[in-house]
Design a protein around this motif. Structure first.
Motif, PDB file in Angstrom:
ATOM      1  N   GLU A  56      37.728  42.756  43.941  1.00  0.00           N
ATOM      2  CA  GLU A  56      38.805  42.149  44.729  1.00  0.00           C
ATOM      3  C   GLU A  56      38.248  41.464  45.978  1.00  0.00           C
ATOM      4  O   GLU A  56      38.670  40.373  46.352  1.00  0.00           O
ATOM      5  N   TYR A  59      36.685  38.272  45.031  1.00  0.00           N
ATOM      6  CA  TYR A  59      37.721  37.274  44.780  1.00  0.00           C
ATOM      7  C   TYR A  59      38.247  36.719  46.105  1.00  0.00           C
ATOM      8  O   TYR A  59      38.424  35.514  46.262  1.00  0.00           O
ATOM      9  N   ALA A  60      38.476  37.615  47.048  1.00  0.00           N
ATOM     10  CA  ALA A  60      38.952  37.177  48.373  1.00  0.00           C
ATOM     11  C   ALA A  60      37.930  36.222  48.986  1.00  0.00           C
ATOM     12  O   ALA A  60      38.294  35.179  49.540  1.00  0.00           O
ATOM     13  N   ASP A  94      41.153  44.369  37.848  1.00  0.00           N
ATOM     14  CA  ASP A  94      42.347  43.519  37.804  1.00  0.00           C
ATOM     15  C   ASP A  94      42.146  42.374  36.808  1.00  0.00           C
ATOM     16  O   ASP A  94      41.177  41.626  36.919  1.00  0.00           O
ATOM     17  N   PRO A  95      43.064  42.219  35.841  1.00  0.00           N
ATOM     18  CA  PRO A  95      42.888  41.152  34.843  1.00  0.00           C
ATOM     19  C   PRO A  95      42.870  39.750  35.464  1.00  0.00           C
ATOM     20  O   PRO A  95      42.370  38.815  34.848  1.00  0.00           O
ATOM     21  N   GLN A  96      43.403  39.612  36.673  1.00  0.00           N
ATOM     22  CA  GLN A  96      43.326  38.317  37.351  1.00  0.00           C
ATOM     23  C   GLN A  96      41.916  38.031  37.847  1.00  0.00           C
ATOM     24  O   GLN A  96      41.605  36.910  38.245  1.00  0.00           O
ATOM     25  N   VAL A 100      37.124  37.410  29.936  1.00  0.00           N
ATOM     26  CA  VAL A 100      36.364  37.886  28.783  1.00  0.00           C
ATOM     27  C   VAL A 100      36.350  36.786  27.735  1.00  0.00           C
ATOM     28  O   VAL A 100      37.399  36.248  27.386  1.00  0.00           O
ATOM     29  N   TRP A 266      35.673  41.113  53.360  1.00  0.00           N
ATOM     30  CA  TRP A 266      36.967  40.440  53.503  1.00  0.00           C
ATOM     31  C   TRP A 266      36.772  39.225  54.389  1.00  0.00           C
ATOM     32  O   TRP A 266      36.193  39.335  55.464  1.00  0.00           O
ATOM     33  N   PRO A 267      37.249  38.077  53.980  1.00  0.00           N
ATOM     34  CA  PRO A 267      37.053  36.892  54.827  1.00  0.00           C
ATOM     35  C   PRO A 267      37.883  36.995  56.117  1.00  0.00           C
ATOM     36  O   PRO A 267      38.941  37.620  56.132  1.00  0.00           O
TER      37      PRO A 267
ATOM     38  N   ILE B  86      50.977  41.992  37.194  1.00  0.00           N
ATOM     39  CA  ILE B  86      49.847  41.684  36.313  1.00  0.00           C
ATOM     40  C   ILE B  86      48.825  42.821  36.349  1.00  0.00           C
ATOM     41  O   ILE B  86      48.364  43.296  35.312  1.00  0.00           O
ATOM     42  N   ARG B  87      48.508  43.287  37.550  1.00  0.00           N
ATOM     43  CA  ARG B  87      47.505  44.350  37.687  1.00  0.00           C
ATOM     44  C   ARG B  87      47.965  45.642  37.012  1.00  0.00           C
ATOM     45  O   ARG B  87      47.213  46.264  36.270  1.00  0.00           O
ATOM     46  N   GLY B  91      47.423  44.870  33.134  1.00  0.00           N
ATOM     47  CA  GLY B  91      46.096  45.477  33.283  1.00  0.00           C
ATOM     48  C   GLY B  91      45.898  46.720  32.433  1.00  0.00           C
ATOM     49  O   GLY B  91      44.780  47.194  32.283  1.00  0.00           O
ATOM     50  N   PRO B  95      41.597  44.044  27.893  1.00  0.00           N
ATOM     51  CA  PRO B  95      41.374  42.678  28.410  1.00  0.00           C
ATOM     52  C   PRO B  95      40.990  41.683  27.313  1.00  0.00           C
ATOM     53  O   PRO B  95      41.131  40.480  27.502  1.00  0.00           O
ATOM     54  N   GLN B  96      40.530  42.167  26.183  1.00  0.00           N
ATOM     55  CA  GLN B  96      40.233  41.270  25.070  1.00  0.00           C
ATOM     56  C   GLN B  96      41.512  40.749  24.401  1.00  0.00           C
ATOM     57  O   GLN B  96      41.461  39.825  23.593  1.00  0.00           O
ATOM     58  N   THR B  98      44.419  40.019  26.289  1.00  0.00           N
ATOM     59  CA  THR B  98      45.301  39.351  27.252  1.00  0.00           C
ATOM     60  C   THR B  98      44.630  38.087  27.775  1.00  0.00           C
ATOM     61  O   THR B  98      43.409  37.952  27.723  1.00  0.00           O
ATOM     62  N   VAL B 100      45.340  35.777  31.221  1.00  0.00           N
ATOM     63  CA  VAL B 100      46.135  35.525  32.417  1.00  0.00           C
ATOM     64  C   VAL B 100      45.734  34.175  32.985  1.00  0.00           C
ATOM     65  O   VAL B 100      44.545  33.897  33.167  1.00  0.00           O
ATOM     66  N   GLU B 198      43.285  43.412  57.895  1.00  0.00           N
ATOM     67  CA  GLU B 198      42.078  42.610  57.674  1.00  0.00           C
ATOM     68  C   GLU B 198      41.840  42.331  56.191  1.00  0.00           C
ATOM     69  O   GLU B 198      41.371  41.267  55.817  1.00  0.00           O
ATOM     70  N   ASP B 199      42.202  43.306  55.323  1.00  0.00           N
ATOM     71  CA  ASP B 199      41.972  43.120  53.882  1.00  0.00           C
ATOM     72  C   ASP B 199      43.109  42.355  53.213  1.00  0.00           C
ATOM     73  O   ASP B 199      43.126  42.217  51.985  1.00  0.00           O
ATOM     74  N   TRP B 202      43.400  37.195  53.586  1.00  0.00           N
ATOM     75  CA  TRP B 202      43.090  36.153  52.584  1.00  0.00           C
ATOM     76  C   TRP B 202      44.291  35.808  51.717  1.00  0.00           C
ATOM     77  O   TRP B 202      44.326  34.756  51.090  1.00  0.00           O
TER      78      TRP B 202
END
Lengths: 283, 283
Positions: A56, A59-60, A94-96, A100, A266-267, B86-87, B91, B95-96, B98, B100, B198-199, B202
Motif C-alpha cells: 500500500e 502504491y501511495a 489488495d487486488p487493486q 497477475v 507515505w508521501p 474491492i479490498r 480480495g 486473484p487469478q 478477478t 480489477v 499522514e498515511d 495521498w
C-alpha cells in the motif's frame, strides 16, 4: 509476539549463485524454517498484513510520482503449486495493488513478434506487485526442450533476457524470480489426485504426461536458465516445493524482503493541510 | 451454523426499479440486515469462501469452453468506500480469477475514441469476476455535471450504454451495478480524516472539494442515470454506505446472488480417466 519460526533468512539459502546445481536441491527440504505445516500456515497469516501494508505504501508512493514496482516471476513443472502461491501469498494483498498474468501457449499473433513482445505488455505499473505465472523463461525451457526455435536462437535468448531484466530494473522494477522445485514422485501423486476428484478434472491435461516424460530434459533446461540468468538485479531462488506450506511461506518471505528493501514511505502532502481543512470545514 | 443476520434478501430492497428516488434512500440504513458492525464483519468472513468457491467453478467452466463471467460496476461519490469493497469483498476471491480496473480521467488517446472504446478493452474474460472502479457511467455523471460533452451527446449515451450492456449480457456477462450511497456529512468526516493522518494524505486531492461543491448536481445526474439504465440484464443497486461494514456485506451478497444464479458446475473430464490413470502409473 511468538518467536519467528525462521531460524535463518531463507533468501541466501535459496539463492542461485556461483556453482549452483539444481540436482543438489532437495524438494522435501524447508531451508531456514523450523516448524511444521501448522507453524507455516500461522506464519503465513501473521506476515500477510506486513506485505499488504508495504504494498500500500508503494502504491501511495506511485501516486506521488514514484515509479517503483515489484515483479514476481514464477516458474515450475506442472502441479508444483504456482497457483497456490498466488492464491495464498499474493491473494493477501489488495487486488487493486496486484496484477497477475498467466502466460499460455503463444498465439499466432504473439509468435509473429519477438518473444519478449508479449512480456513487455504485461510488466506491472508503478506501485503494483506484478506476478508472472510462467514467463519469458518458457522460451528457454519448453522452447529448448521441444526445440521450438533453432538452437542458435535459444542461445541468444539468455542474454536477451538478462538485458531485458536489467532494463526493467533500471526503470524501477524489483525482480524476484522463483522456481518451485518438486520431485517427480510428488508430481505423480498430485496428478493422481487430479484424476481422482471431480472438482480437479479441469486441471488435468493429458499433455501434462508428455511433458512429464521429459523430466530430465526440463531439469537440464532449468539448470542452464538458472545459471545464466541469475543476476544481482534479477536473482533466481529455487524453492523446495514438495511441502506446499513451505513454498508459500518462503515466497512470502522473498516478497517481504523485496518490499522491505524498497522501504516505501507515505508521501508528504502536496497541498496546504491547514488551508484544505478550512476549505473543507466551510464546504 | 449460526442464524443468518439477513432477515430479507437485500437485492429487491436495493434494486432500482420503477419510481425509484435516490433522495429517498437513507445512507445510514442497513436494509435487510439485522445486526451491527461485528455481525457484519463475521458474515463477510463466513460467506467469503462461498463466493470464492463459486468463482473457481465458473473459471473451471471457462476452461472447458464456457463464456460466462461476472462484471461488478462500482460508482460512488468520493470516499464512499469503493476501495474498501474491492479490498474486503473482491480480495477474498483468488486473484487469478478477478480483474480489477480503475477508470481514471480519460487520456487524450482515449478521448479521441468513442467513450465506450476504453471500456470494451477492460471487459473481463470468461470465468473471471471483473470489477470496474468507476466506469462508462462517468461519461454521464461528471460528463453531465461538468458539461464535458454537448447535452445532445450526453442524452444519446444512456441508450448507448444500455445497448452496450445488453450486448455484454448476450455474450455471457452477468452485470451487477452498484452505487455506494453516502451522505454529504459522512463525506465531510471521511475527507477530514484524510487530512488528519499522514498515511492518508495521498488519498486526498484538493479537487475533491470542487466536486463536493456540486453535490446536488451529482445526485441529479445519478438519479437520471439510475432510472434510465437499470435494466433486467444490468440492474442497478443503490447500497447505503455510511456504514462501511454494511456496504461490504451487501455487495458481497449481490455478488453471491449473481454467482449462485449462474450455478456453475465442475466440467466433466474430457479424457478417459481410467486410461490416464494407467498412463500416469506407468510414467
Amino acid at each position: 509476539m511468538p518467536k519467528s519460526p525462521w531460524t535463518a533468512d531463507p533468501a541466501p539459502l535459496l539463492f542461485v549463485g556461483a556453482g549452483f546445481e539444481l540436482s543438489g536441491v532437495d524438494p522435501d527440504a524447508t531451508p531456514g524454517f523450523h516448524g511444521d505445516k501448522q507453524d507455516g500456515e500461522r506464519e503465513l497469516e501473521a506476515v500477510a498484513p506486513e506485505v499488504a501494508g508495504l504494498q500500500e505504501r508503494l502504491y501511495a508512493e506511485s501516486r506521488a510520482g514514484g515509479v517503483r514496482r515489484v515483479l514476481l516471476i514464477l516458474q515450475a513443472m506442472d502441479t508444483a503449486g504456482k497457483g497456490g502461491v498466488i492464491r495464498h501469498v499474493v491473494g493477501e494483498i489488495d487486488p487493486q495493488g496486484t496484477k497477475v498474468y498467466g502466460f499460455k501457449k503463444p498465439t499466432p499473433e504473439e509468435l509473429s513478434h519477438d518473444f519478449l513482445w508479449r512480456v513487455r505488455a504485461q510488466v506491472p505499473g508503478p506501485g503494483i506487485v506484478g506476478v508472472f505465472d510462467r514467463s519469458h523463461y518458457e522460451d528457454v525451457l519448453i522452447g529448448r526442450v521441444r526445440q521450438l526455435a533453432p538452437p542458435e536462437e535459444i542461445e541468444k535468448r539468455y542474454r536477451r533476457i538478462t538485458d531485458f531484466e536489467n532494463e526493467l530494473s533500471a526503470g524501477g522494477t524489483t525482480i524476484v524470480k522463483v522456481m518451485l522445485h518438486i520431485s517427480p514422485d510428488e508430481q505423480k501423486a498430485r496428478l493422481a489426485a487430479r484424476l481422482d476428484r471431480e472438482d480437479k478434472y479441469w486441471k488435468y491435461n493429458p499433455g501434462d504426461l508428455d511433458e512429464r516424460a521429459l523430466w530430465p530434459e526440463y531439469q537440464e533446461a532449468y539448470q542452464i536458465a538458472l545459471e545464466r540468468t541469475s543476476t544481482s538485479v534479477a536473482p533466481w531462488f529455487v524453492v523446495p516445493a514438495n511441502h506446499k506450506w513451505y513454498a508459500r511461506v518462503a515466497v512470502q518471505r522473498l516478497l517481504l524482503d523485496a518490499l522491505s528493501r524498497l522501504d516505501p514511505a507515505w508521501p508528504a502532502a502536496t497541498f496546504d493541510i491547514a488551508a484544505e481543512k478550512k476549505r473543507l470545514a466551510a464546504s
